[in-house]
Design a protein around this motif. Structure first.
Motif, PDB file in Angstrom:
ATOM      1  N   GLU A 192      91.504  64.157  92.814  1.00 40.43           N
ATOM      2  CA  GLU A 192      92.228  64.117  91.396  1.00 40.43           C
ATOM      3  C   GLU A 192      91.045  65.285  90.339  1.00 40.43           C
ATOM      4  O   GLU A 192      91.946  66.033  89.461  1.00 40.43           O
ATOM      5  CB  GLU A 192      91.931  63.011  90.918  1.00 40.43           C
ATOM      6  CG  GLU A 192      91.993  62.367  89.549  1.00 40.43           C
ATOM      7  CD  GLU A 192      91.873  61.510  88.920  1.00 40.43           C
ATOM      8  OE1 GLU A 192      92.100  61.112  87.771  1.00 40.43           O
ATOM      9  OE2 GLU A 192      91.918  60.250  90.364  1.00 40.43           O
ATOM     10  N   HIS A 193      90.212  65.459  90.813  1.00 43.87           N
ATOM     11  CA  HIS A 193      88.661  66.101  90.056  1.00 43.87           C
ATOM     12  C   HIS A 193      88.291  67.454  90.597  1.00 43.87           C
ATOM     13  O   HIS A 193      87.243  68.219  89.628  1.00 43.87           O
ATOM     14  CB  HIS A 193      87.680  64.993  89.673  1.00 43.87           C
ATOM     15  CG  HIS A 193      88.219  63.614  88.632  1.00 43.87           C
ATOM     16  ND1 HIS A 193      88.653  63.195  87.786  1.00 43.87           N
ATOM     17  CD2 HIS A 193      88.359  62.701  89.472  1.00 43.87           C
ATOM     18  CE1 HIS A 193      88.218  62.283  87.165  1.00 43.87           C
ATOM     19  NE2 HIS A 193      88.144  61.571  88.477  1.00 43.87           N
ATOM     20  N   GLU A 194      89.502  67.506  91.826  1.00 42.33           N
ATOM     21  CA  GLU A 194      88.664  68.591  92.196  1.00 42.33           C
ATOM     22  C   GLU A 194      87.664  69.482  92.498  1.00 42.33           C
ATOM     23  O   GLU A 194      86.507  70.142  91.944  1.00 42.33           O
ATOM     24  CB  GLU A 194      89.700  70.447  91.636  1.00 42.33           C
ATOM     25  CG  GLU A 194      90.967  70.054  91.756  1.00 42.33           C
ATOM     26  CD  GLU A 194      91.051  70.964  90.949  1.00 42.33           C
ATOM     27  OE1 GLU A 194      91.153  71.897  89.796  1.00 42.33           O
ATOM     28  OE2 GLU A 194      93.194  71.714  90.889  1.00 42.33           O
ATOM     29  N   CYS A 195      86.861  68.148  93.103  1.00 43.17           N
ATOM     30  CA  CYS A 195      85.616  68.835  93.324  1.00 43.17           C
ATOM     31  C   CYS A 195      85.631  68.043  94.935  1.00 43.17           C
ATOM     32  O   CYS A 195      86.222  67.122  95.634  1.00 43.17           O
ATOM     33  CB  CYS A 195      84.530  67.457  92.437  1.00 43.17           C
ATOM     34  SG  CYS A 195      84.897  65.659  92.918  1.00 43.17           S
ATOM     35  N   VAL A 196      84.205  68.602  95.308  1.00 44.26           N
ATOM     36  CA  VAL A 196      83.947  68.112  96.283  1.00 44.26           C
ATOM     37  C   VAL A 196      82.322  67.787  97.242  1.00 44.26           C
ATOM     38  O   VAL A 196      81.666  69.012  96.413  1.00 44.26           O
ATOM     39  CB  VAL A 196      84.348  68.826  97.801  1.00 44.26           C
ATOM     40  CG1 VAL A 196      83.912  70.671  97.678  1.00 44.26           C
ATOM     41  CG2 VAL A 196      84.382  68.416  99.342  1.00 44.26           C
ATOM     42  N   ALA A 197      82.187  67.190  98.083  1.00 43.64           N
ATOM     43  CA  ALA A 197      80.617  66.159  97.887  1.00 43.64           C
ATOM     44  C   ALA A 197      80.117  67.770  99.607  1.00 43.64           C
ATOM     45  O   ALA A 197      81.037  67.925 100.195  1.00 43.64           O
ATOM     46  CB  ALA A 197      80.212  65.138  98.203  1.00 43.64           C
ATOM     47  N   PHE A 198      79.275  68.357  99.517  1.00 39.88           N
ATOM     48  CA  PHE A 198      79.498  69.262 100.467  1.00 39.88           C
ATOM     49  C   PHE A 198      76.939  68.937 101.062  1.00 39.88           C
ATOM     50  O   PHE A 198      77.557  69.677 102.396  1.00 39.88           O
ATOM     51  CB  PHE A 198      79.753  71.177 100.569  1.00 39.88           C
ATOM     52  CG  PHE A 198      78.287  71.608  99.754  1.00 39.88           C
ATOM     53  CD1 PHE A 198      77.513  72.018  99.948  1.00 39.88           C
ATOM     54  CD2 PHE A 198      78.272  71.055  97.800  1.00 39.88           C
ATOM     55  CE1 PHE A 198      76.854  72.978  98.618  1.00 39.88           C
ATOM     56  CE2 PHE A 198      77.792  71.925  97.033  1.00 39.88           C
ATOM     57  CZ  PHE A 198      76.577  72.225  97.419  1.00 39.88           C
ATOM     58  N   ALA A 199      76.762  68.271 100.830  1.00 42.26           N
ATOM     59  CA  ALA A 199      75.191  68.380 101.066  1.00 42.26           C
ATOM     60  C   ALA A 199      74.568  67.267 100.509  1.00 42.26           C
ATOM     61  O   ALA A 199      74.712  66.584  99.589  1.00 42.26           O
ATOM     62  CB  ALA A 199      74.480  69.925 101.034  1.00 42.26           C
ATOM     63  N   LYS A 212      78.306  75.360 105.481  1.00 40.35           N
ATOM     64  CA  LYS A 212      78.366  73.798 105.924  1.00 40.35           C
ATOM     65  C   LYS A 212      78.262  72.786 105.337  1.00 40.35           C
ATOM     66  O   LYS A 212      77.382  72.426 104.482  1.00 40.35           O
ATOM     67  CB  LYS A 212      77.534  74.541 106.909  1.00 40.35           C
ATOM     68  CG  LYS A 212      77.647  73.311 108.258  1.00 40.35           C
ATOM     69  CD  LYS A 212      76.968  73.026 109.353  1.00 40.35           C
ATOM     70  CE  LYS A 212      76.395  72.661 110.241  1.00 40.35           C
ATOM     71  NZ  LYS A 212      76.897  71.104 110.186  1.00 40.35           N
ATOM     72  N   ILE A 213      79.498  72.518 105.548  1.00 41.93           N
ATOM     73  CA  ILE A 213      79.824  71.529 104.934  1.00 41.93           C
ATOM     74  C   ILE A 213      80.050  70.081 105.735  1.00 41.93           C
ATOM     75  O   ILE A 213      79.497  69.842 106.834  1.00 41.93           O
ATOM     76  CB  ILE A 213      81.749  70.806 104.144  1.00 41.93           C
ATOM     77  CG1 ILE A 213      81.569  72.134 103.275  1.00 41.93           C
ATOM     78  CG2 ILE A 213      81.935  69.619 103.894  1.00 41.93           C
ATOM     79  CD1 ILE A 213      83.350  72.345 102.737  1.00 41.93           C
ATOM     80  N   ASP A 214      78.385  69.071 105.447  1.00 38.74           N
ATOM     81  CA  ASP A 214      77.969  68.255 106.112  1.00 38.74           C
ATOM     82  C   ASP A 214      78.875  66.531 105.828  1.00 38.74           C
ATOM     83  O   ASP A 214      79.388  66.447 104.274  1.00 38.74           O
ATOM     84  CB  ASP A 214      76.597  67.548 104.855  1.00 38.74           C
ATOM     85  CG  ASP A 214      76.052  66.717 105.561  1.00 38.74           C
ATOM     86  OD1 ASP A 214      76.933  65.387 105.590  1.00 38.74           O
ATOM     87  OD2 ASP A 214      74.633  66.612 105.209  1.00 38.74           O
ATOM     88  N   SER A 215      79.368  66.577 106.536  1.00 35.18           N
ATOM     89  CA  SER A 215      80.302  65.348 106.960  1.00 35.18           C
ATOM     90  C   SER A 215      80.008  64.315 105.950  1.00 35.18           C
ATOM     91  O   SER A 215      80.658  63.397 105.987  1.00 35.18           O
ATOM     92  CB  SER A 215      81.064  64.826 108.248  1.00 35.18           C
ATOM     93  OG  SER A 215      80.022  64.747 109.034  1.00 35.18           O
ATOM     94  N   GLU A 216      78.607  63.821 106.719  1.00 32.56           N
ATOM     95  CA  GLU A 216      78.215  62.028 105.589  1.00 32.56           C
ATOM     96  C   GLU A 216      78.146  62.502 104.205  1.00 32.56           C
ATOM     97  O   GLU A 216      78.771  61.950 103.647  1.00 32.56           O
ATOM     98  CB  GLU A 216      76.618  61.747 106.205  1.00 32.56           C
ATOM     99  CG  GLU A 216      75.747  60.719 105.458  1.00 32.56           C
ATOM    100  CD  GLU A 216      74.646  61.028 105.531  1.00 32.56           C
ATOM    101  OE1 GLU A 216      74.136  59.830 105.280  1.00 32.56           O
ATOM    102  OE2 GLU A 216      74.134  61.399 106.368  1.00 32.56           O
ATOM    103  N   ALA A 217      77.873  63.201 103.607  1.00 32.67           N
ATOM    104  CA  ALA A 217      78.025  64.052 102.307  1.00 32.67           C
ATOM    105  C   ALA A 217      79.498  64.107 101.919  1.00 32.67           C
ATOM    106  O   ALA A 217      79.357  63.875 100.833  1.00 32.67           O
ATOM    107  CB  ALA A 217      77.075  65.280 101.536  1.00 32.67           C
ATOM    108  N   ALA A 218      80.384  64.788 102.546  1.00 32.50           N
ATOM    109  CA  ALA A 218      81.201  64.763 102.063  1.00 32.50           C
ATOM    110  C   ALA A 218      82.539  63.412 101.938  1.00 32.50           C
ATOM    111  O   ALA A 218      83.189  62.338 101.412  1.00 32.50           O
ATOM    112  CB  ALA A 218      82.107  65.625 102.687  1.00 32.50           C
TER     113      ALA A 218
END
Length: 144
Positions: free
Chosen positions: A88-95, A72-78
């Motif tokens: 560009e860097h193919e990274c995602v914040a999720f938590a 479950k991806i946290d929208s605040e983190a994302a």
């Protein structure tokens, strides 16, 4: 530190002969014009799946493996990472866990982005290895 090739052999994911073949192809400019790293070469040759390779890298680098497809991806983190940087860097914040921003990344060579993210967000960054497709899918869901 044990090499990724040796780790793949010791884990039973590839044979010593497959490692030799992958190393020979990796070091042959005609067969490896893209200059693939060993992990990418064993993946290209079909010796391992991306998930198997990431689990081996996770062990070697002592970085957790994450399954973004089921997370479950946290929208605040994302929201901490702008879309252009994520793409560009193919990274995602999720938590956010214990004040640390968990960021999924697929390529350990791209870990240089982690310092930039720390500066950008003002948070400690915890990298998590994840499949490239799951990162790209998460980016599409978050930013569309």
């Amino acid at each position: 530190m044990i090499s990724i090739g040796q780790l793949l052999v010791e884990s039973g994911l590839i044979t010593p002969q497959e490692l030799d073949t992958a190393l020979a192809k990796q070091n042959n400019a005609d067969e490896n014009p893209e200059r693939l790293k060993l992990g990418d070469m064993v993946l290209k040759l079909g010796y391992v799946s991306e998930t198997q390779l990431l689990h081996a890298l996770s062990t070697r680098l002592n970085i957790p493996f994450g399954d973004l497809a089921s997370a479950k991806i946290d929208s605040e983190a994302a929201g901490k990472i702008p879309q252009n940087i994520a793409r560009e860097h193919e990274c995602v914040a999720f938590a956010i866990v214990s004040g640390r921003l968990q960021v999924a990344i697929n390529d350990p060579d791209k870990f240089v982005i982690l310092d930039e993210l720390k500066e950008l967000t003002g948070m400690e960054i915890q990298p998590v290895l994840a499949a490239r497709a799951s990162i790209l899918n998460a980016i599409d869901k978050i930013y569309t």
